[in-house]
Design a protein around this motif. Structure first.
Motif, mmCIF file in Angstrom:
data_model
loop_
_atom_site.group_PDB
_atom_site.id
_atom_site.type_symbol
_atom_site.label_atom_id
_atom_site.label_comp_id
_atom_site.label_asym_id
_atom_site.label_seq_id
_atom_site.Cartn_x
_atom_site.Cartn_y
_atom_site.Cartn_z
ATOM 1 N N GLN A 200 0.822 -1.205 0.000
ATOM 2 C CA GLN A 200 0.000 0.000 0.000
ATOM 3 C C GLN A 200 0.859 1.260 0.000
ATOM 4 O O GLN A 200 0.566 2.227 -0.710
ATOM 5 N N VAL A 201 1.936 1.246 0.804
ATOM 6 C CA VAL A 201 2.819 2.412 0.874
ATOM 7 C C VAL A 201 3.483 2.646 -0.469
ATOM 8 O O VAL A 201 3.490 3.769 -0.999
ATOM 9 N N ARG A 202 4.043 1.599 -1.046
ATOM 10 C CA ARG A 202 4.749 1.742 -2.312
ATOM 11 C C ARG A 202 3.805 2.192 -3.419
ATOM 12 O O ARG A 202 4.133 3.086 -4.209
ATOM 13 N N ALA A 203 2.614 1.591 -3.479
ATOM 14 C CA ALA A 203 1.643 1.988 -4.503
ATOM 15 C C ALA A 203 1.176 3.423 -4.280
ATOM 16 O O ALA A 203 0.984 4.175 -5.246
ATOM 17 N N GLY A 204 1.002 3.813 -3.015
ATOM 18 C CA GLY A 204 0.588 5.181 -2.717
ATOM 19 C C GLY A 204 1.623 6.195 -3.155
ATOM 20 O O GLY A 204 1.283 7.244 -3.728
ATOM 21 N N LEU A 205 2.889 5.910 -2.903
ATOM 22 C CA LEU A 205 3.963 6.812 -3.323
ATOM 23 C C LEU A 205 3.976 6.975 -4.831
ATOM 24 O O LEU A 205 4.091 8.095 -5.357
ATOM 25 N N ARG A 206 3.855 5.876 -5.538
ATOM 26 C CA ARG A 206 3.871 5.945 -7.007
ATOM 27 C C ARG A 206 2.682 6.740 -7.534
ATOM 28 O O ARG A 206 2.823 7.568 -8.441
ATOM 29 N N ALA A 207 1.500 6.470 -7.007
ATOM 30 C CA ALA A 207 0.300 7.143 -7.495
ATOM 31 C C ALA A 207 0.345 8.643 -7.203
ATOM 32 O O ALA A 207 0.058 9.471 -8.072
ATOM 33 N N LEU A 208 0.728 9.002 -5.991
ATOM 34 C CA LEU A 208 0.750 10.415 -5.616
ATOM 35 C C LEU A 208 1.893 11.163 -6.287
ATOM 36 O O LEU A 208 1.838 12.393 -6.421
ATOM 37 N N ALA A 209 2.934 10.447 -6.721
ATOM 38 C CA ALA A 209 4.042 11.098 -7.421
ATOM 39 C C ALA A 209 3.602 11.651 -8.773
ATOM 40 O O ALA A 209 4.291 12.507 -9.343
ATOM 41 N N THR A 210 2.456 11.211 -9.299
ATOM 42 C CA THR A 210 1.934 11.790 -10.534
ATOM 43 C C THR A 210 1.263 13.131 -10.270
ATOM 44 O O THR A 210 1.018 13.899 -11.207
ATOM 45 N N VAL A 211 0.967 13.400 -8.995
ATOM 46 C CA VAL A 211 0.353 14.674 -8.605
ATOM 47 C C VAL A 211 1.420 15.672 -8.178
ATOM 48 O O VAL A 211 1.413 16.838 -8.576
ATOM 49 N N THR A 212 2.348 15.227 -7.341
ATOM 50 C CA THR A 212 3.478 16.038 -6.919
ATOM 51 C C THR A 212 4.678 15.139 -6.678
ATOM 52 O O THR A 212 4.549 14.086 -6.060
ATOM 53 N N SER A 213 5.830 15.552 -7.182
ATOM 54 C CA SER A 213 7.042 14.763 -6.952
ATOM 55 C C SER A 213 7.965 15.450 -5.963
ATOM 56 O O SER A 213 9.066 14.948 -5.713
ATOM 57 N N ASP A 214 7.550 16.583 -5.398
ATOM 58 C CA ASP A 214 8.343 17.212 -4.352
ATOM 59 C C ASP A 214 8.429 16.242 -3.184
ATOM 60 O O ASP A 214 7.397 15.811 -2.654
ATOM 61 N N PRO A 215 9.639 15.849 -2.771
ATOM 62 C CA PRO A 215 9.760 14.789 -1.757
ATOM 63 C C PRO A 215 9.007 15.070 -0.465
ATOM 64 O O PRO A 215 8.358 14.175 0.088
ATOM 65 N N GLY A 216 9.069 16.294 0.039
ATOM 66 C CA GLY A 216 8.387 16.610 1.287
ATOM 67 C C GLY A 216 6.891 16.545 1.159
ATOM 68 O O GLY A 216 6.180 15.967 2.004
ATOM 69 N N GLU A 217 6.371 17.148 0.095
ATOM 70 C CA GLU A 217 4.922 17.140 -0.119
ATOM 71 C C GLU A 217 4.420 15.733 -0.405
ATOM 72 O O GLU A 217 3.337 15.337 0.059
ATOM 73 N N ARG B 155 -1.030 15.878 9.649
ATOM 74 C CA ARG B 155 -0.360 17.176 9.453
ATOM 75 C C ARG B 155 1.145 17.091 9.709
ATOM 76 O O ARG B 155 1.748 17.998 10.274
ATOM 77 N N ALA B 156 1.744 16.001 9.303
ATOM 78 C CA ALA B 156 3.188 15.840 9.467
ATOM 79 C C ALA B 156 3.929 16.625 8.382
ATOM 80 O O ALA B 156 3.449 16.758 7.255
ATOM 81 N N GLU B 157 5.086 17.141 8.734
ATOM 82 C CA GLU B 157 5.915 17.878 7.793
ATOM 83 C C GLU B 157 7.231 17.137 7.579
ATOM 84 O O GLU B 157 7.800 16.560 8.509
ATOM 85 N N TYR B 158 7.704 17.201 6.326
ATOM 86 C CA TYR B 158 8.916 16.477 5.951
ATOM 87 C C TYR B 158 9.864 17.431 5.223
ATOM 88 O O TYR B 158 9.673 17.731 4.041
ATOM 89 N N PRO B 159 10.882 17.926 5.929
ATOM 90 C CA PRO B 159 11.830 18.872 5.318
ATOM 91 C C PRO B 159 12.563 18.247 4.133
ATOM 92 O O PRO B 159 12.861 17.050 4.122
ATOM 93 N N VAL B 160 12.860 19.073 3.141
ATOM 94 C CA VAL B 160 13.547 18.622 1.927
ATOM 95 C C VAL B 160 14.988 19.107 1.937
ATOM 96 O O VAL B 160 15.261 20.281 2.219
ATOM 97 N N ALA B 161 15.907 18.202 1.645
ATOM 98 C CA ALA B 161 17.326 18.545 1.502
ATOM 99 C C ALA B 161 17.706 18.438 0.028
ATOM 100 O O ALA B 161 17.232 17.544 -0.678
ATOM 101 N N ARG B 162 18.573 19.347 -0.423
ATOM 102 C CA ARG B 162 19.003 19.363 -1.822
ATOM 103 C C ARG B 162 20.517 19.227 -1.897
ATOM 104 O O ARG B 162 21.230 19.940 -1.204
#
Length: 280
Positions: free
Chosen positions: A106-123, A190-197
């Motif tokens: 479920q987690v892996r499929a959710g990540l793939r599906a939502l990555a079509t909406v936004t690929s920003d890692p934190g979002e 409402r968890a937040e995930y900081p992005v590093a570049r």
């Protein structure tokens, strides 16, 4: 005077033992079928092919946990994003049973599906967290998601309670990824995930892994990560192929002292400048 027949206690005991043995065999067969189903789920959810891009070398290793009748829920994934960049994820689901394996899917499929909406890692991690909470599961997962731009060598990452990834360069520098981590996925809203570049160096490598590779009764996570950092540094300096490095890293799981899932994802970067100078 004739005696009454006496019940043969030995025959009765043997009959009871046969019944208990049959029940034990049925339970063992049921548990084995659960393990086989969980392993099939794991293998079916992991990608069969890895994306390709000029200058990028991806390699993976995965050893499922089979301690007794337990099966874990670690995963790795790599896929092309709609804009041509590459999405990379690795993670670890709480628990060692068929539910953990199903939740991993479920987690892996959710990540793939939502990555079509936004690929920003934190979002992306934030949206995946909300999705998992809506499913009402009591499980949670740690995860790292990376967005890689092959043409520019830019790597953006966010972590959800997961181990930092390891990096090394061809000039001998190495270490652990810096930056804060958000909470595991599925713990709270409402968890937040900081992005590093970061920018990849030509000849450099990045190693993502799960804690089964570096942590156990015989080794702390700090000791295990330090071991991988040293191994990645030697590999980068020597120009070792990504596949060979992935194999060497996962072999370290043999020294942690227990049988847990072990997942490794290695990124090698050997892209040359778009217009390299001509030799005189």
């Amino acid at each position: 005077m004739p005696r009454k027949p006496v019940t043969d206690d030995g025959d009765e005991l043997l009959a009871r033992l046969r019944s208990l043995t049959a029940q034990a065999r049925e339970r063992a067969a049921l548990q084995r079928s659960h393990v086989e189903l969980a392993i099939a789920l794991q293998r079916g959810m992991l990608p069969r092919d890895l994306p390709t891009a000029p200058g990028i070398r991806l390699a993976v290793r995965y050893l499922p946990a089979c301690h007794g009748l337990d099966v874990g829920g670690d995963w790795y994934d790599a896929f092309l994003l709609p804009d041509g960049r590459i999405g990379l994820s690795i993670g670890d689901v709480q628990g060692h049973n068929i539910e953990a394996a199903a939740f991993m899917g479920q987690v892996r499929a959710g990540l793939r599906a939502l990555a079509t909406v936004t690929s920003d890692p934190g979002e992306l991690l934030g949206r995946t967290n909300d999705l998992l909470l809506s499913l009402g599961s009591e499980l949670f997962a740690t995860c790292t998601f990376l967005r890689l731009d092959p043409s520019a060598g830019v790597l953006e990452s966010a972590r959800a309670g997961h181990l930092p990834f390891v990096w090394a360069t061809a000039d001998g520098r190495s270490g652990l990824a810096e930056g804060e981590s958000g909470p595991p996925l599925g713990v709270g809203p409402r968890a937040e995930y900081p992005v590093a570049r970061n920018r990849l160096a030509v000849g450099g490598v990045v190693v993502l892994l799960t804690d089964g590779v570096v942590e156990g009764p015989a080794m702390t996570a700090e000791e295990g990560l330090d071991q991988v950092v040293r191994l990645a540094a030697r590999a980068a300096v020597a120009g070792l192929e990504a596949d060979a490095l992935a194999g060497a890293v996962v072999k370290g799981a043999e020294h942690v002292g227990h049988e847990d899932d072990a997942a490794v994802l290695v990124v090698g970067y050997d892209r040359l400048p778009p217009n390299p100078p001509r030799p005189p």
